[in-house]
Design a protein around this motif. Structure first.
Motif, PDB file in Angstrom:
ATOM      1  N   UNK A  64      36.382 -18.721  -0.554  1.00  0.00           N
ATOM      2  CA  UNK A  64      37.729 -18.971  -0.038  1.00  0.00           C
ATOM      3  C   UNK A  64      38.094 -17.871   0.958  1.00  0.00           C
ATOM      4  N   UNK A  65      38.913 -18.249   1.924  1.00  0.00           N
ATOM      5  CA  UNK A  65      39.321 -17.258   2.914  1.00  0.00           C
ATOM      6  C   UNK A  65      40.618 -16.565   2.515  1.00  0.00           C
ATOM      7  N   UNK A  66      41.559 -17.317   1.944  1.00  0.00           N
ATOM      8  CA  UNK A  66      42.881 -16.772   1.648  1.00  0.00           C
ATOM      9  C   UNK A  66      43.038 -16.513   0.150  1.00  0.00           C
ATOM     10  N   UNK A  88      45.404 -20.407  -6.325  1.00  0.00           N
ATOM     11  CA  UNK A  88      45.788 -21.769  -6.683  1.00  0.00           C
ATOM     12  C   UNK A  88      44.647 -22.485  -7.386  1.00  0.00           C
ATOM     13  N   UNK A  89      43.438 -22.336  -6.871  1.00  0.00           N
ATOM     14  CA  UNK A  89      42.285 -23.009  -7.453  1.00  0.00           C
ATOM     15  C   UNK A  89      41.956 -22.454  -8.833  1.00  0.00           C
ATOM     16  N   UNK A  90      42.089 -21.146  -9.004  1.00  0.00           N
ATOM     17  CA  UNK A  90      41.799 -20.536 -10.303  1.00  0.00           C
ATOM     18  C   UNK A  90      42.765 -21.020 -11.383  1.00  0.00           C
ATOM     19  N   UNK A 121      43.730 -25.692   4.920  1.00  0.00           N
ATOM     20  CA  UNK A 121      43.288 -27.003   4.437  1.00  0.00           C
ATOM     21  C   UNK A 121      41.807 -27.000   4.106  1.00  0.00           C
ATOM     22  N   UNK A 122      41.008 -26.320   4.929  1.00  0.00           N
ATOM     23  CA  UNK A 122      39.571 -26.284   4.688  1.00  0.00           C
ATOM     24  C   UNK A 122      39.257 -25.531   3.405  1.00  0.00           C
ATOM     25  N   UNK A 123      39.992 -24.460   3.125  1.00  0.00           N
ATOM     26  CA  UNK A 123      39.833 -23.755   1.854  1.00  0.00           C
ATOM     27  C   UNK A 123      40.014 -24.715   0.689  1.00  0.00           C
ATOM     28  N   UNK A 124      41.095 -25.490   0.727  1.00  0.00           N
ATOM     29  CA  UNK A 124      41.380 -26.404  -0.374  1.00  0.00           C
ATOM     30  C   UNK A 124      40.362 -27.530  -0.452  1.00  0.00           C
ATOM     31  N   UNK A 125      39.972 -28.064   0.681  1.00  0.00           N
ATOM     32  CA  UNK A 125      39.000 -29.168   0.673  1.00  0.00           C
ATOM     33  C   UNK A 125      37.688 -28.727   0.028  1.00  0.00           C
ATOM     34  N   UNK A 129      36.077 -14.587  -2.759  1.00  0.00           N
ATOM     35  CA  UNK A 129      37.005 -14.327  -1.664  1.00  0.00           C
ATOM     36  C   UNK A 129      36.273 -13.607  -0.543  1.00  0.00           C
ATOM     37  N   UNK A 130      36.521 -14.038   0.678  1.00  0.00           N
ATOM     38  CA  UNK A 130      35.938 -13.371   1.842  1.00  0.00           C
ATOM     39  C   UNK A 130      36.782 -12.145   2.163  1.00  0.00           C
ATOM     40  N   UNK A 131      36.157 -10.972   2.133  1.00  0.00           N
ATOM     41  CA  UNK A 131      36.856  -9.721   2.407  1.00  0.00           C
ATOM     42  C   UNK A 131      36.131  -8.958   3.513  1.00  0.00           C
ATOM     43  N   UNK A 132      36.873  -8.075   4.233  1.00  0.00           N
ATOM     44  CA  UNK A 132      36.219  -7.297   5.298  1.00  0.00           C
ATOM     45  C   UNK A 132      35.049  -6.465   4.792  1.00  0.00           C
TER      46      UNK A 132
END
Length: 276
Positions: free
Chosen positions: A151-153, A159-161, A56-60, A133-136
């Protein structure tokens, strides 16, 4: 749970057993890497709730940033493409032309093709946004975005793109780029989104893929008209004319004033241009 009796079935061997230490390592890994937790089957109710909150936080974050972006064109492509190469310059040209047409250029925010698309828009004085995107291994955002969101996921980012774009430009890339293109095509096929133009650029690179798309149509695994969802060209002028015809005219887009952000809600607008 014990396996059923099956004399003819192969029996588990000692080397295939899972040691308690391995189970603990997997649990630690899941705690450190929430993506693995999301895709790792049922979890505790508390951990599932934490995952929902993170999604949800990603989308917000993204909704609050992109609400003020105006109509976008998304550019997909490899993060590994080096500056100065033919495909990098092609993406840079397309970024500039989309900005000149009045679109906000939206990319995954990273290097390579993404950087080139953002750079073209930035240099043309247009709006340029990155959805990173957050990656290791810490994918760094490129310096040509006028606004970005992390974004985390992967699925929330994808979806946003798609959500804010009226056209999609796909340049040479790897598995992620193909995933993005075919998911967008599937959304159009199934009428989950409107018939937005998909422009595939890089004929030498993508020709075998297009051949396979036509093969799928011949085999009946996709509709005969589905290959026509992809406009295949290396000519930026043809590409931008296609976007103008099938996005700007088809959906009656026009340059209006963007909605104003409300600072009391912590909202920030997207600069009108790179110089703003």
């Amino acid at each position: 749970m014990t396996p059923p009796d099956c004399p003819d079935c192969p029996q588990p061997q000692a080397e295939h057993s899972i040691a308690p230490d391995d189970i603990k390592k997997e649990q630690r890994f899941q705690l450190e890497h929430p993506d693995r937790t999301l895709l790792g089957g049922p979890q505790s109710r508390w951990r599932e709730l934490r995952t929902l909150a993170r999604v949800s936080w990603d989308f917000i974050k993204a909704f609050r940033t992109l609400h003020f972006a105006g109509p976008c064109v998304t550019i997909f492509g490899s993060a590994r493409t080096r500056p100065g190469t033919a495909y990098y310059e092609m993406a840079r040209t397309m970024g500039a032309k989309c900005a000149e047409l009045g679109f906000t250029v939206l990319t995954g925010g990273g290097p390579g093709i993404m950087e080139a698309g953002n750079r073209g828009a930035f240099e043309a004085g247009g709006r340029s946004i990155g959805v990173n995107i957050e990656l290791p291994f810490e994918q760094a955002g490129n310096p040509y975005v006028t606004r970005s969101v992390d974004m985390h996921y992967f699925f929330t980012r994808k979806t946003i793109l798609v959500k804010y774009s009226y056209a999609f430009i796909v340049l040479p890339g790897g598995a992620g780029t193909m995933d993005e293109m075919f998911e967008t095509m599937t959304l159009i096929q199934t009428k989950k989104i409107r018939n937005f133009p998909i422009v595939l650029m890089g004929k030498d690179y993508w020709q075998p893929l297009m051949d396979f798309v036509y093969r799928m149509a011949e085999a009946g695994t996709i509709s005969p008209d589905d290959p026509e969802l992809i406009f295949f060209t290396d000519d930026p002028e043809e590409a931008i004319a296609h976007i103008h015809r099938h996005a700007v005219r088809q959906f009656g887009l026009r340059q209006d004033k963007l909605p104003k952000p409300k600072p009391i809600l912590g909202e920030k607008g997207v600069p009108k241009s790179a110089a703003s």
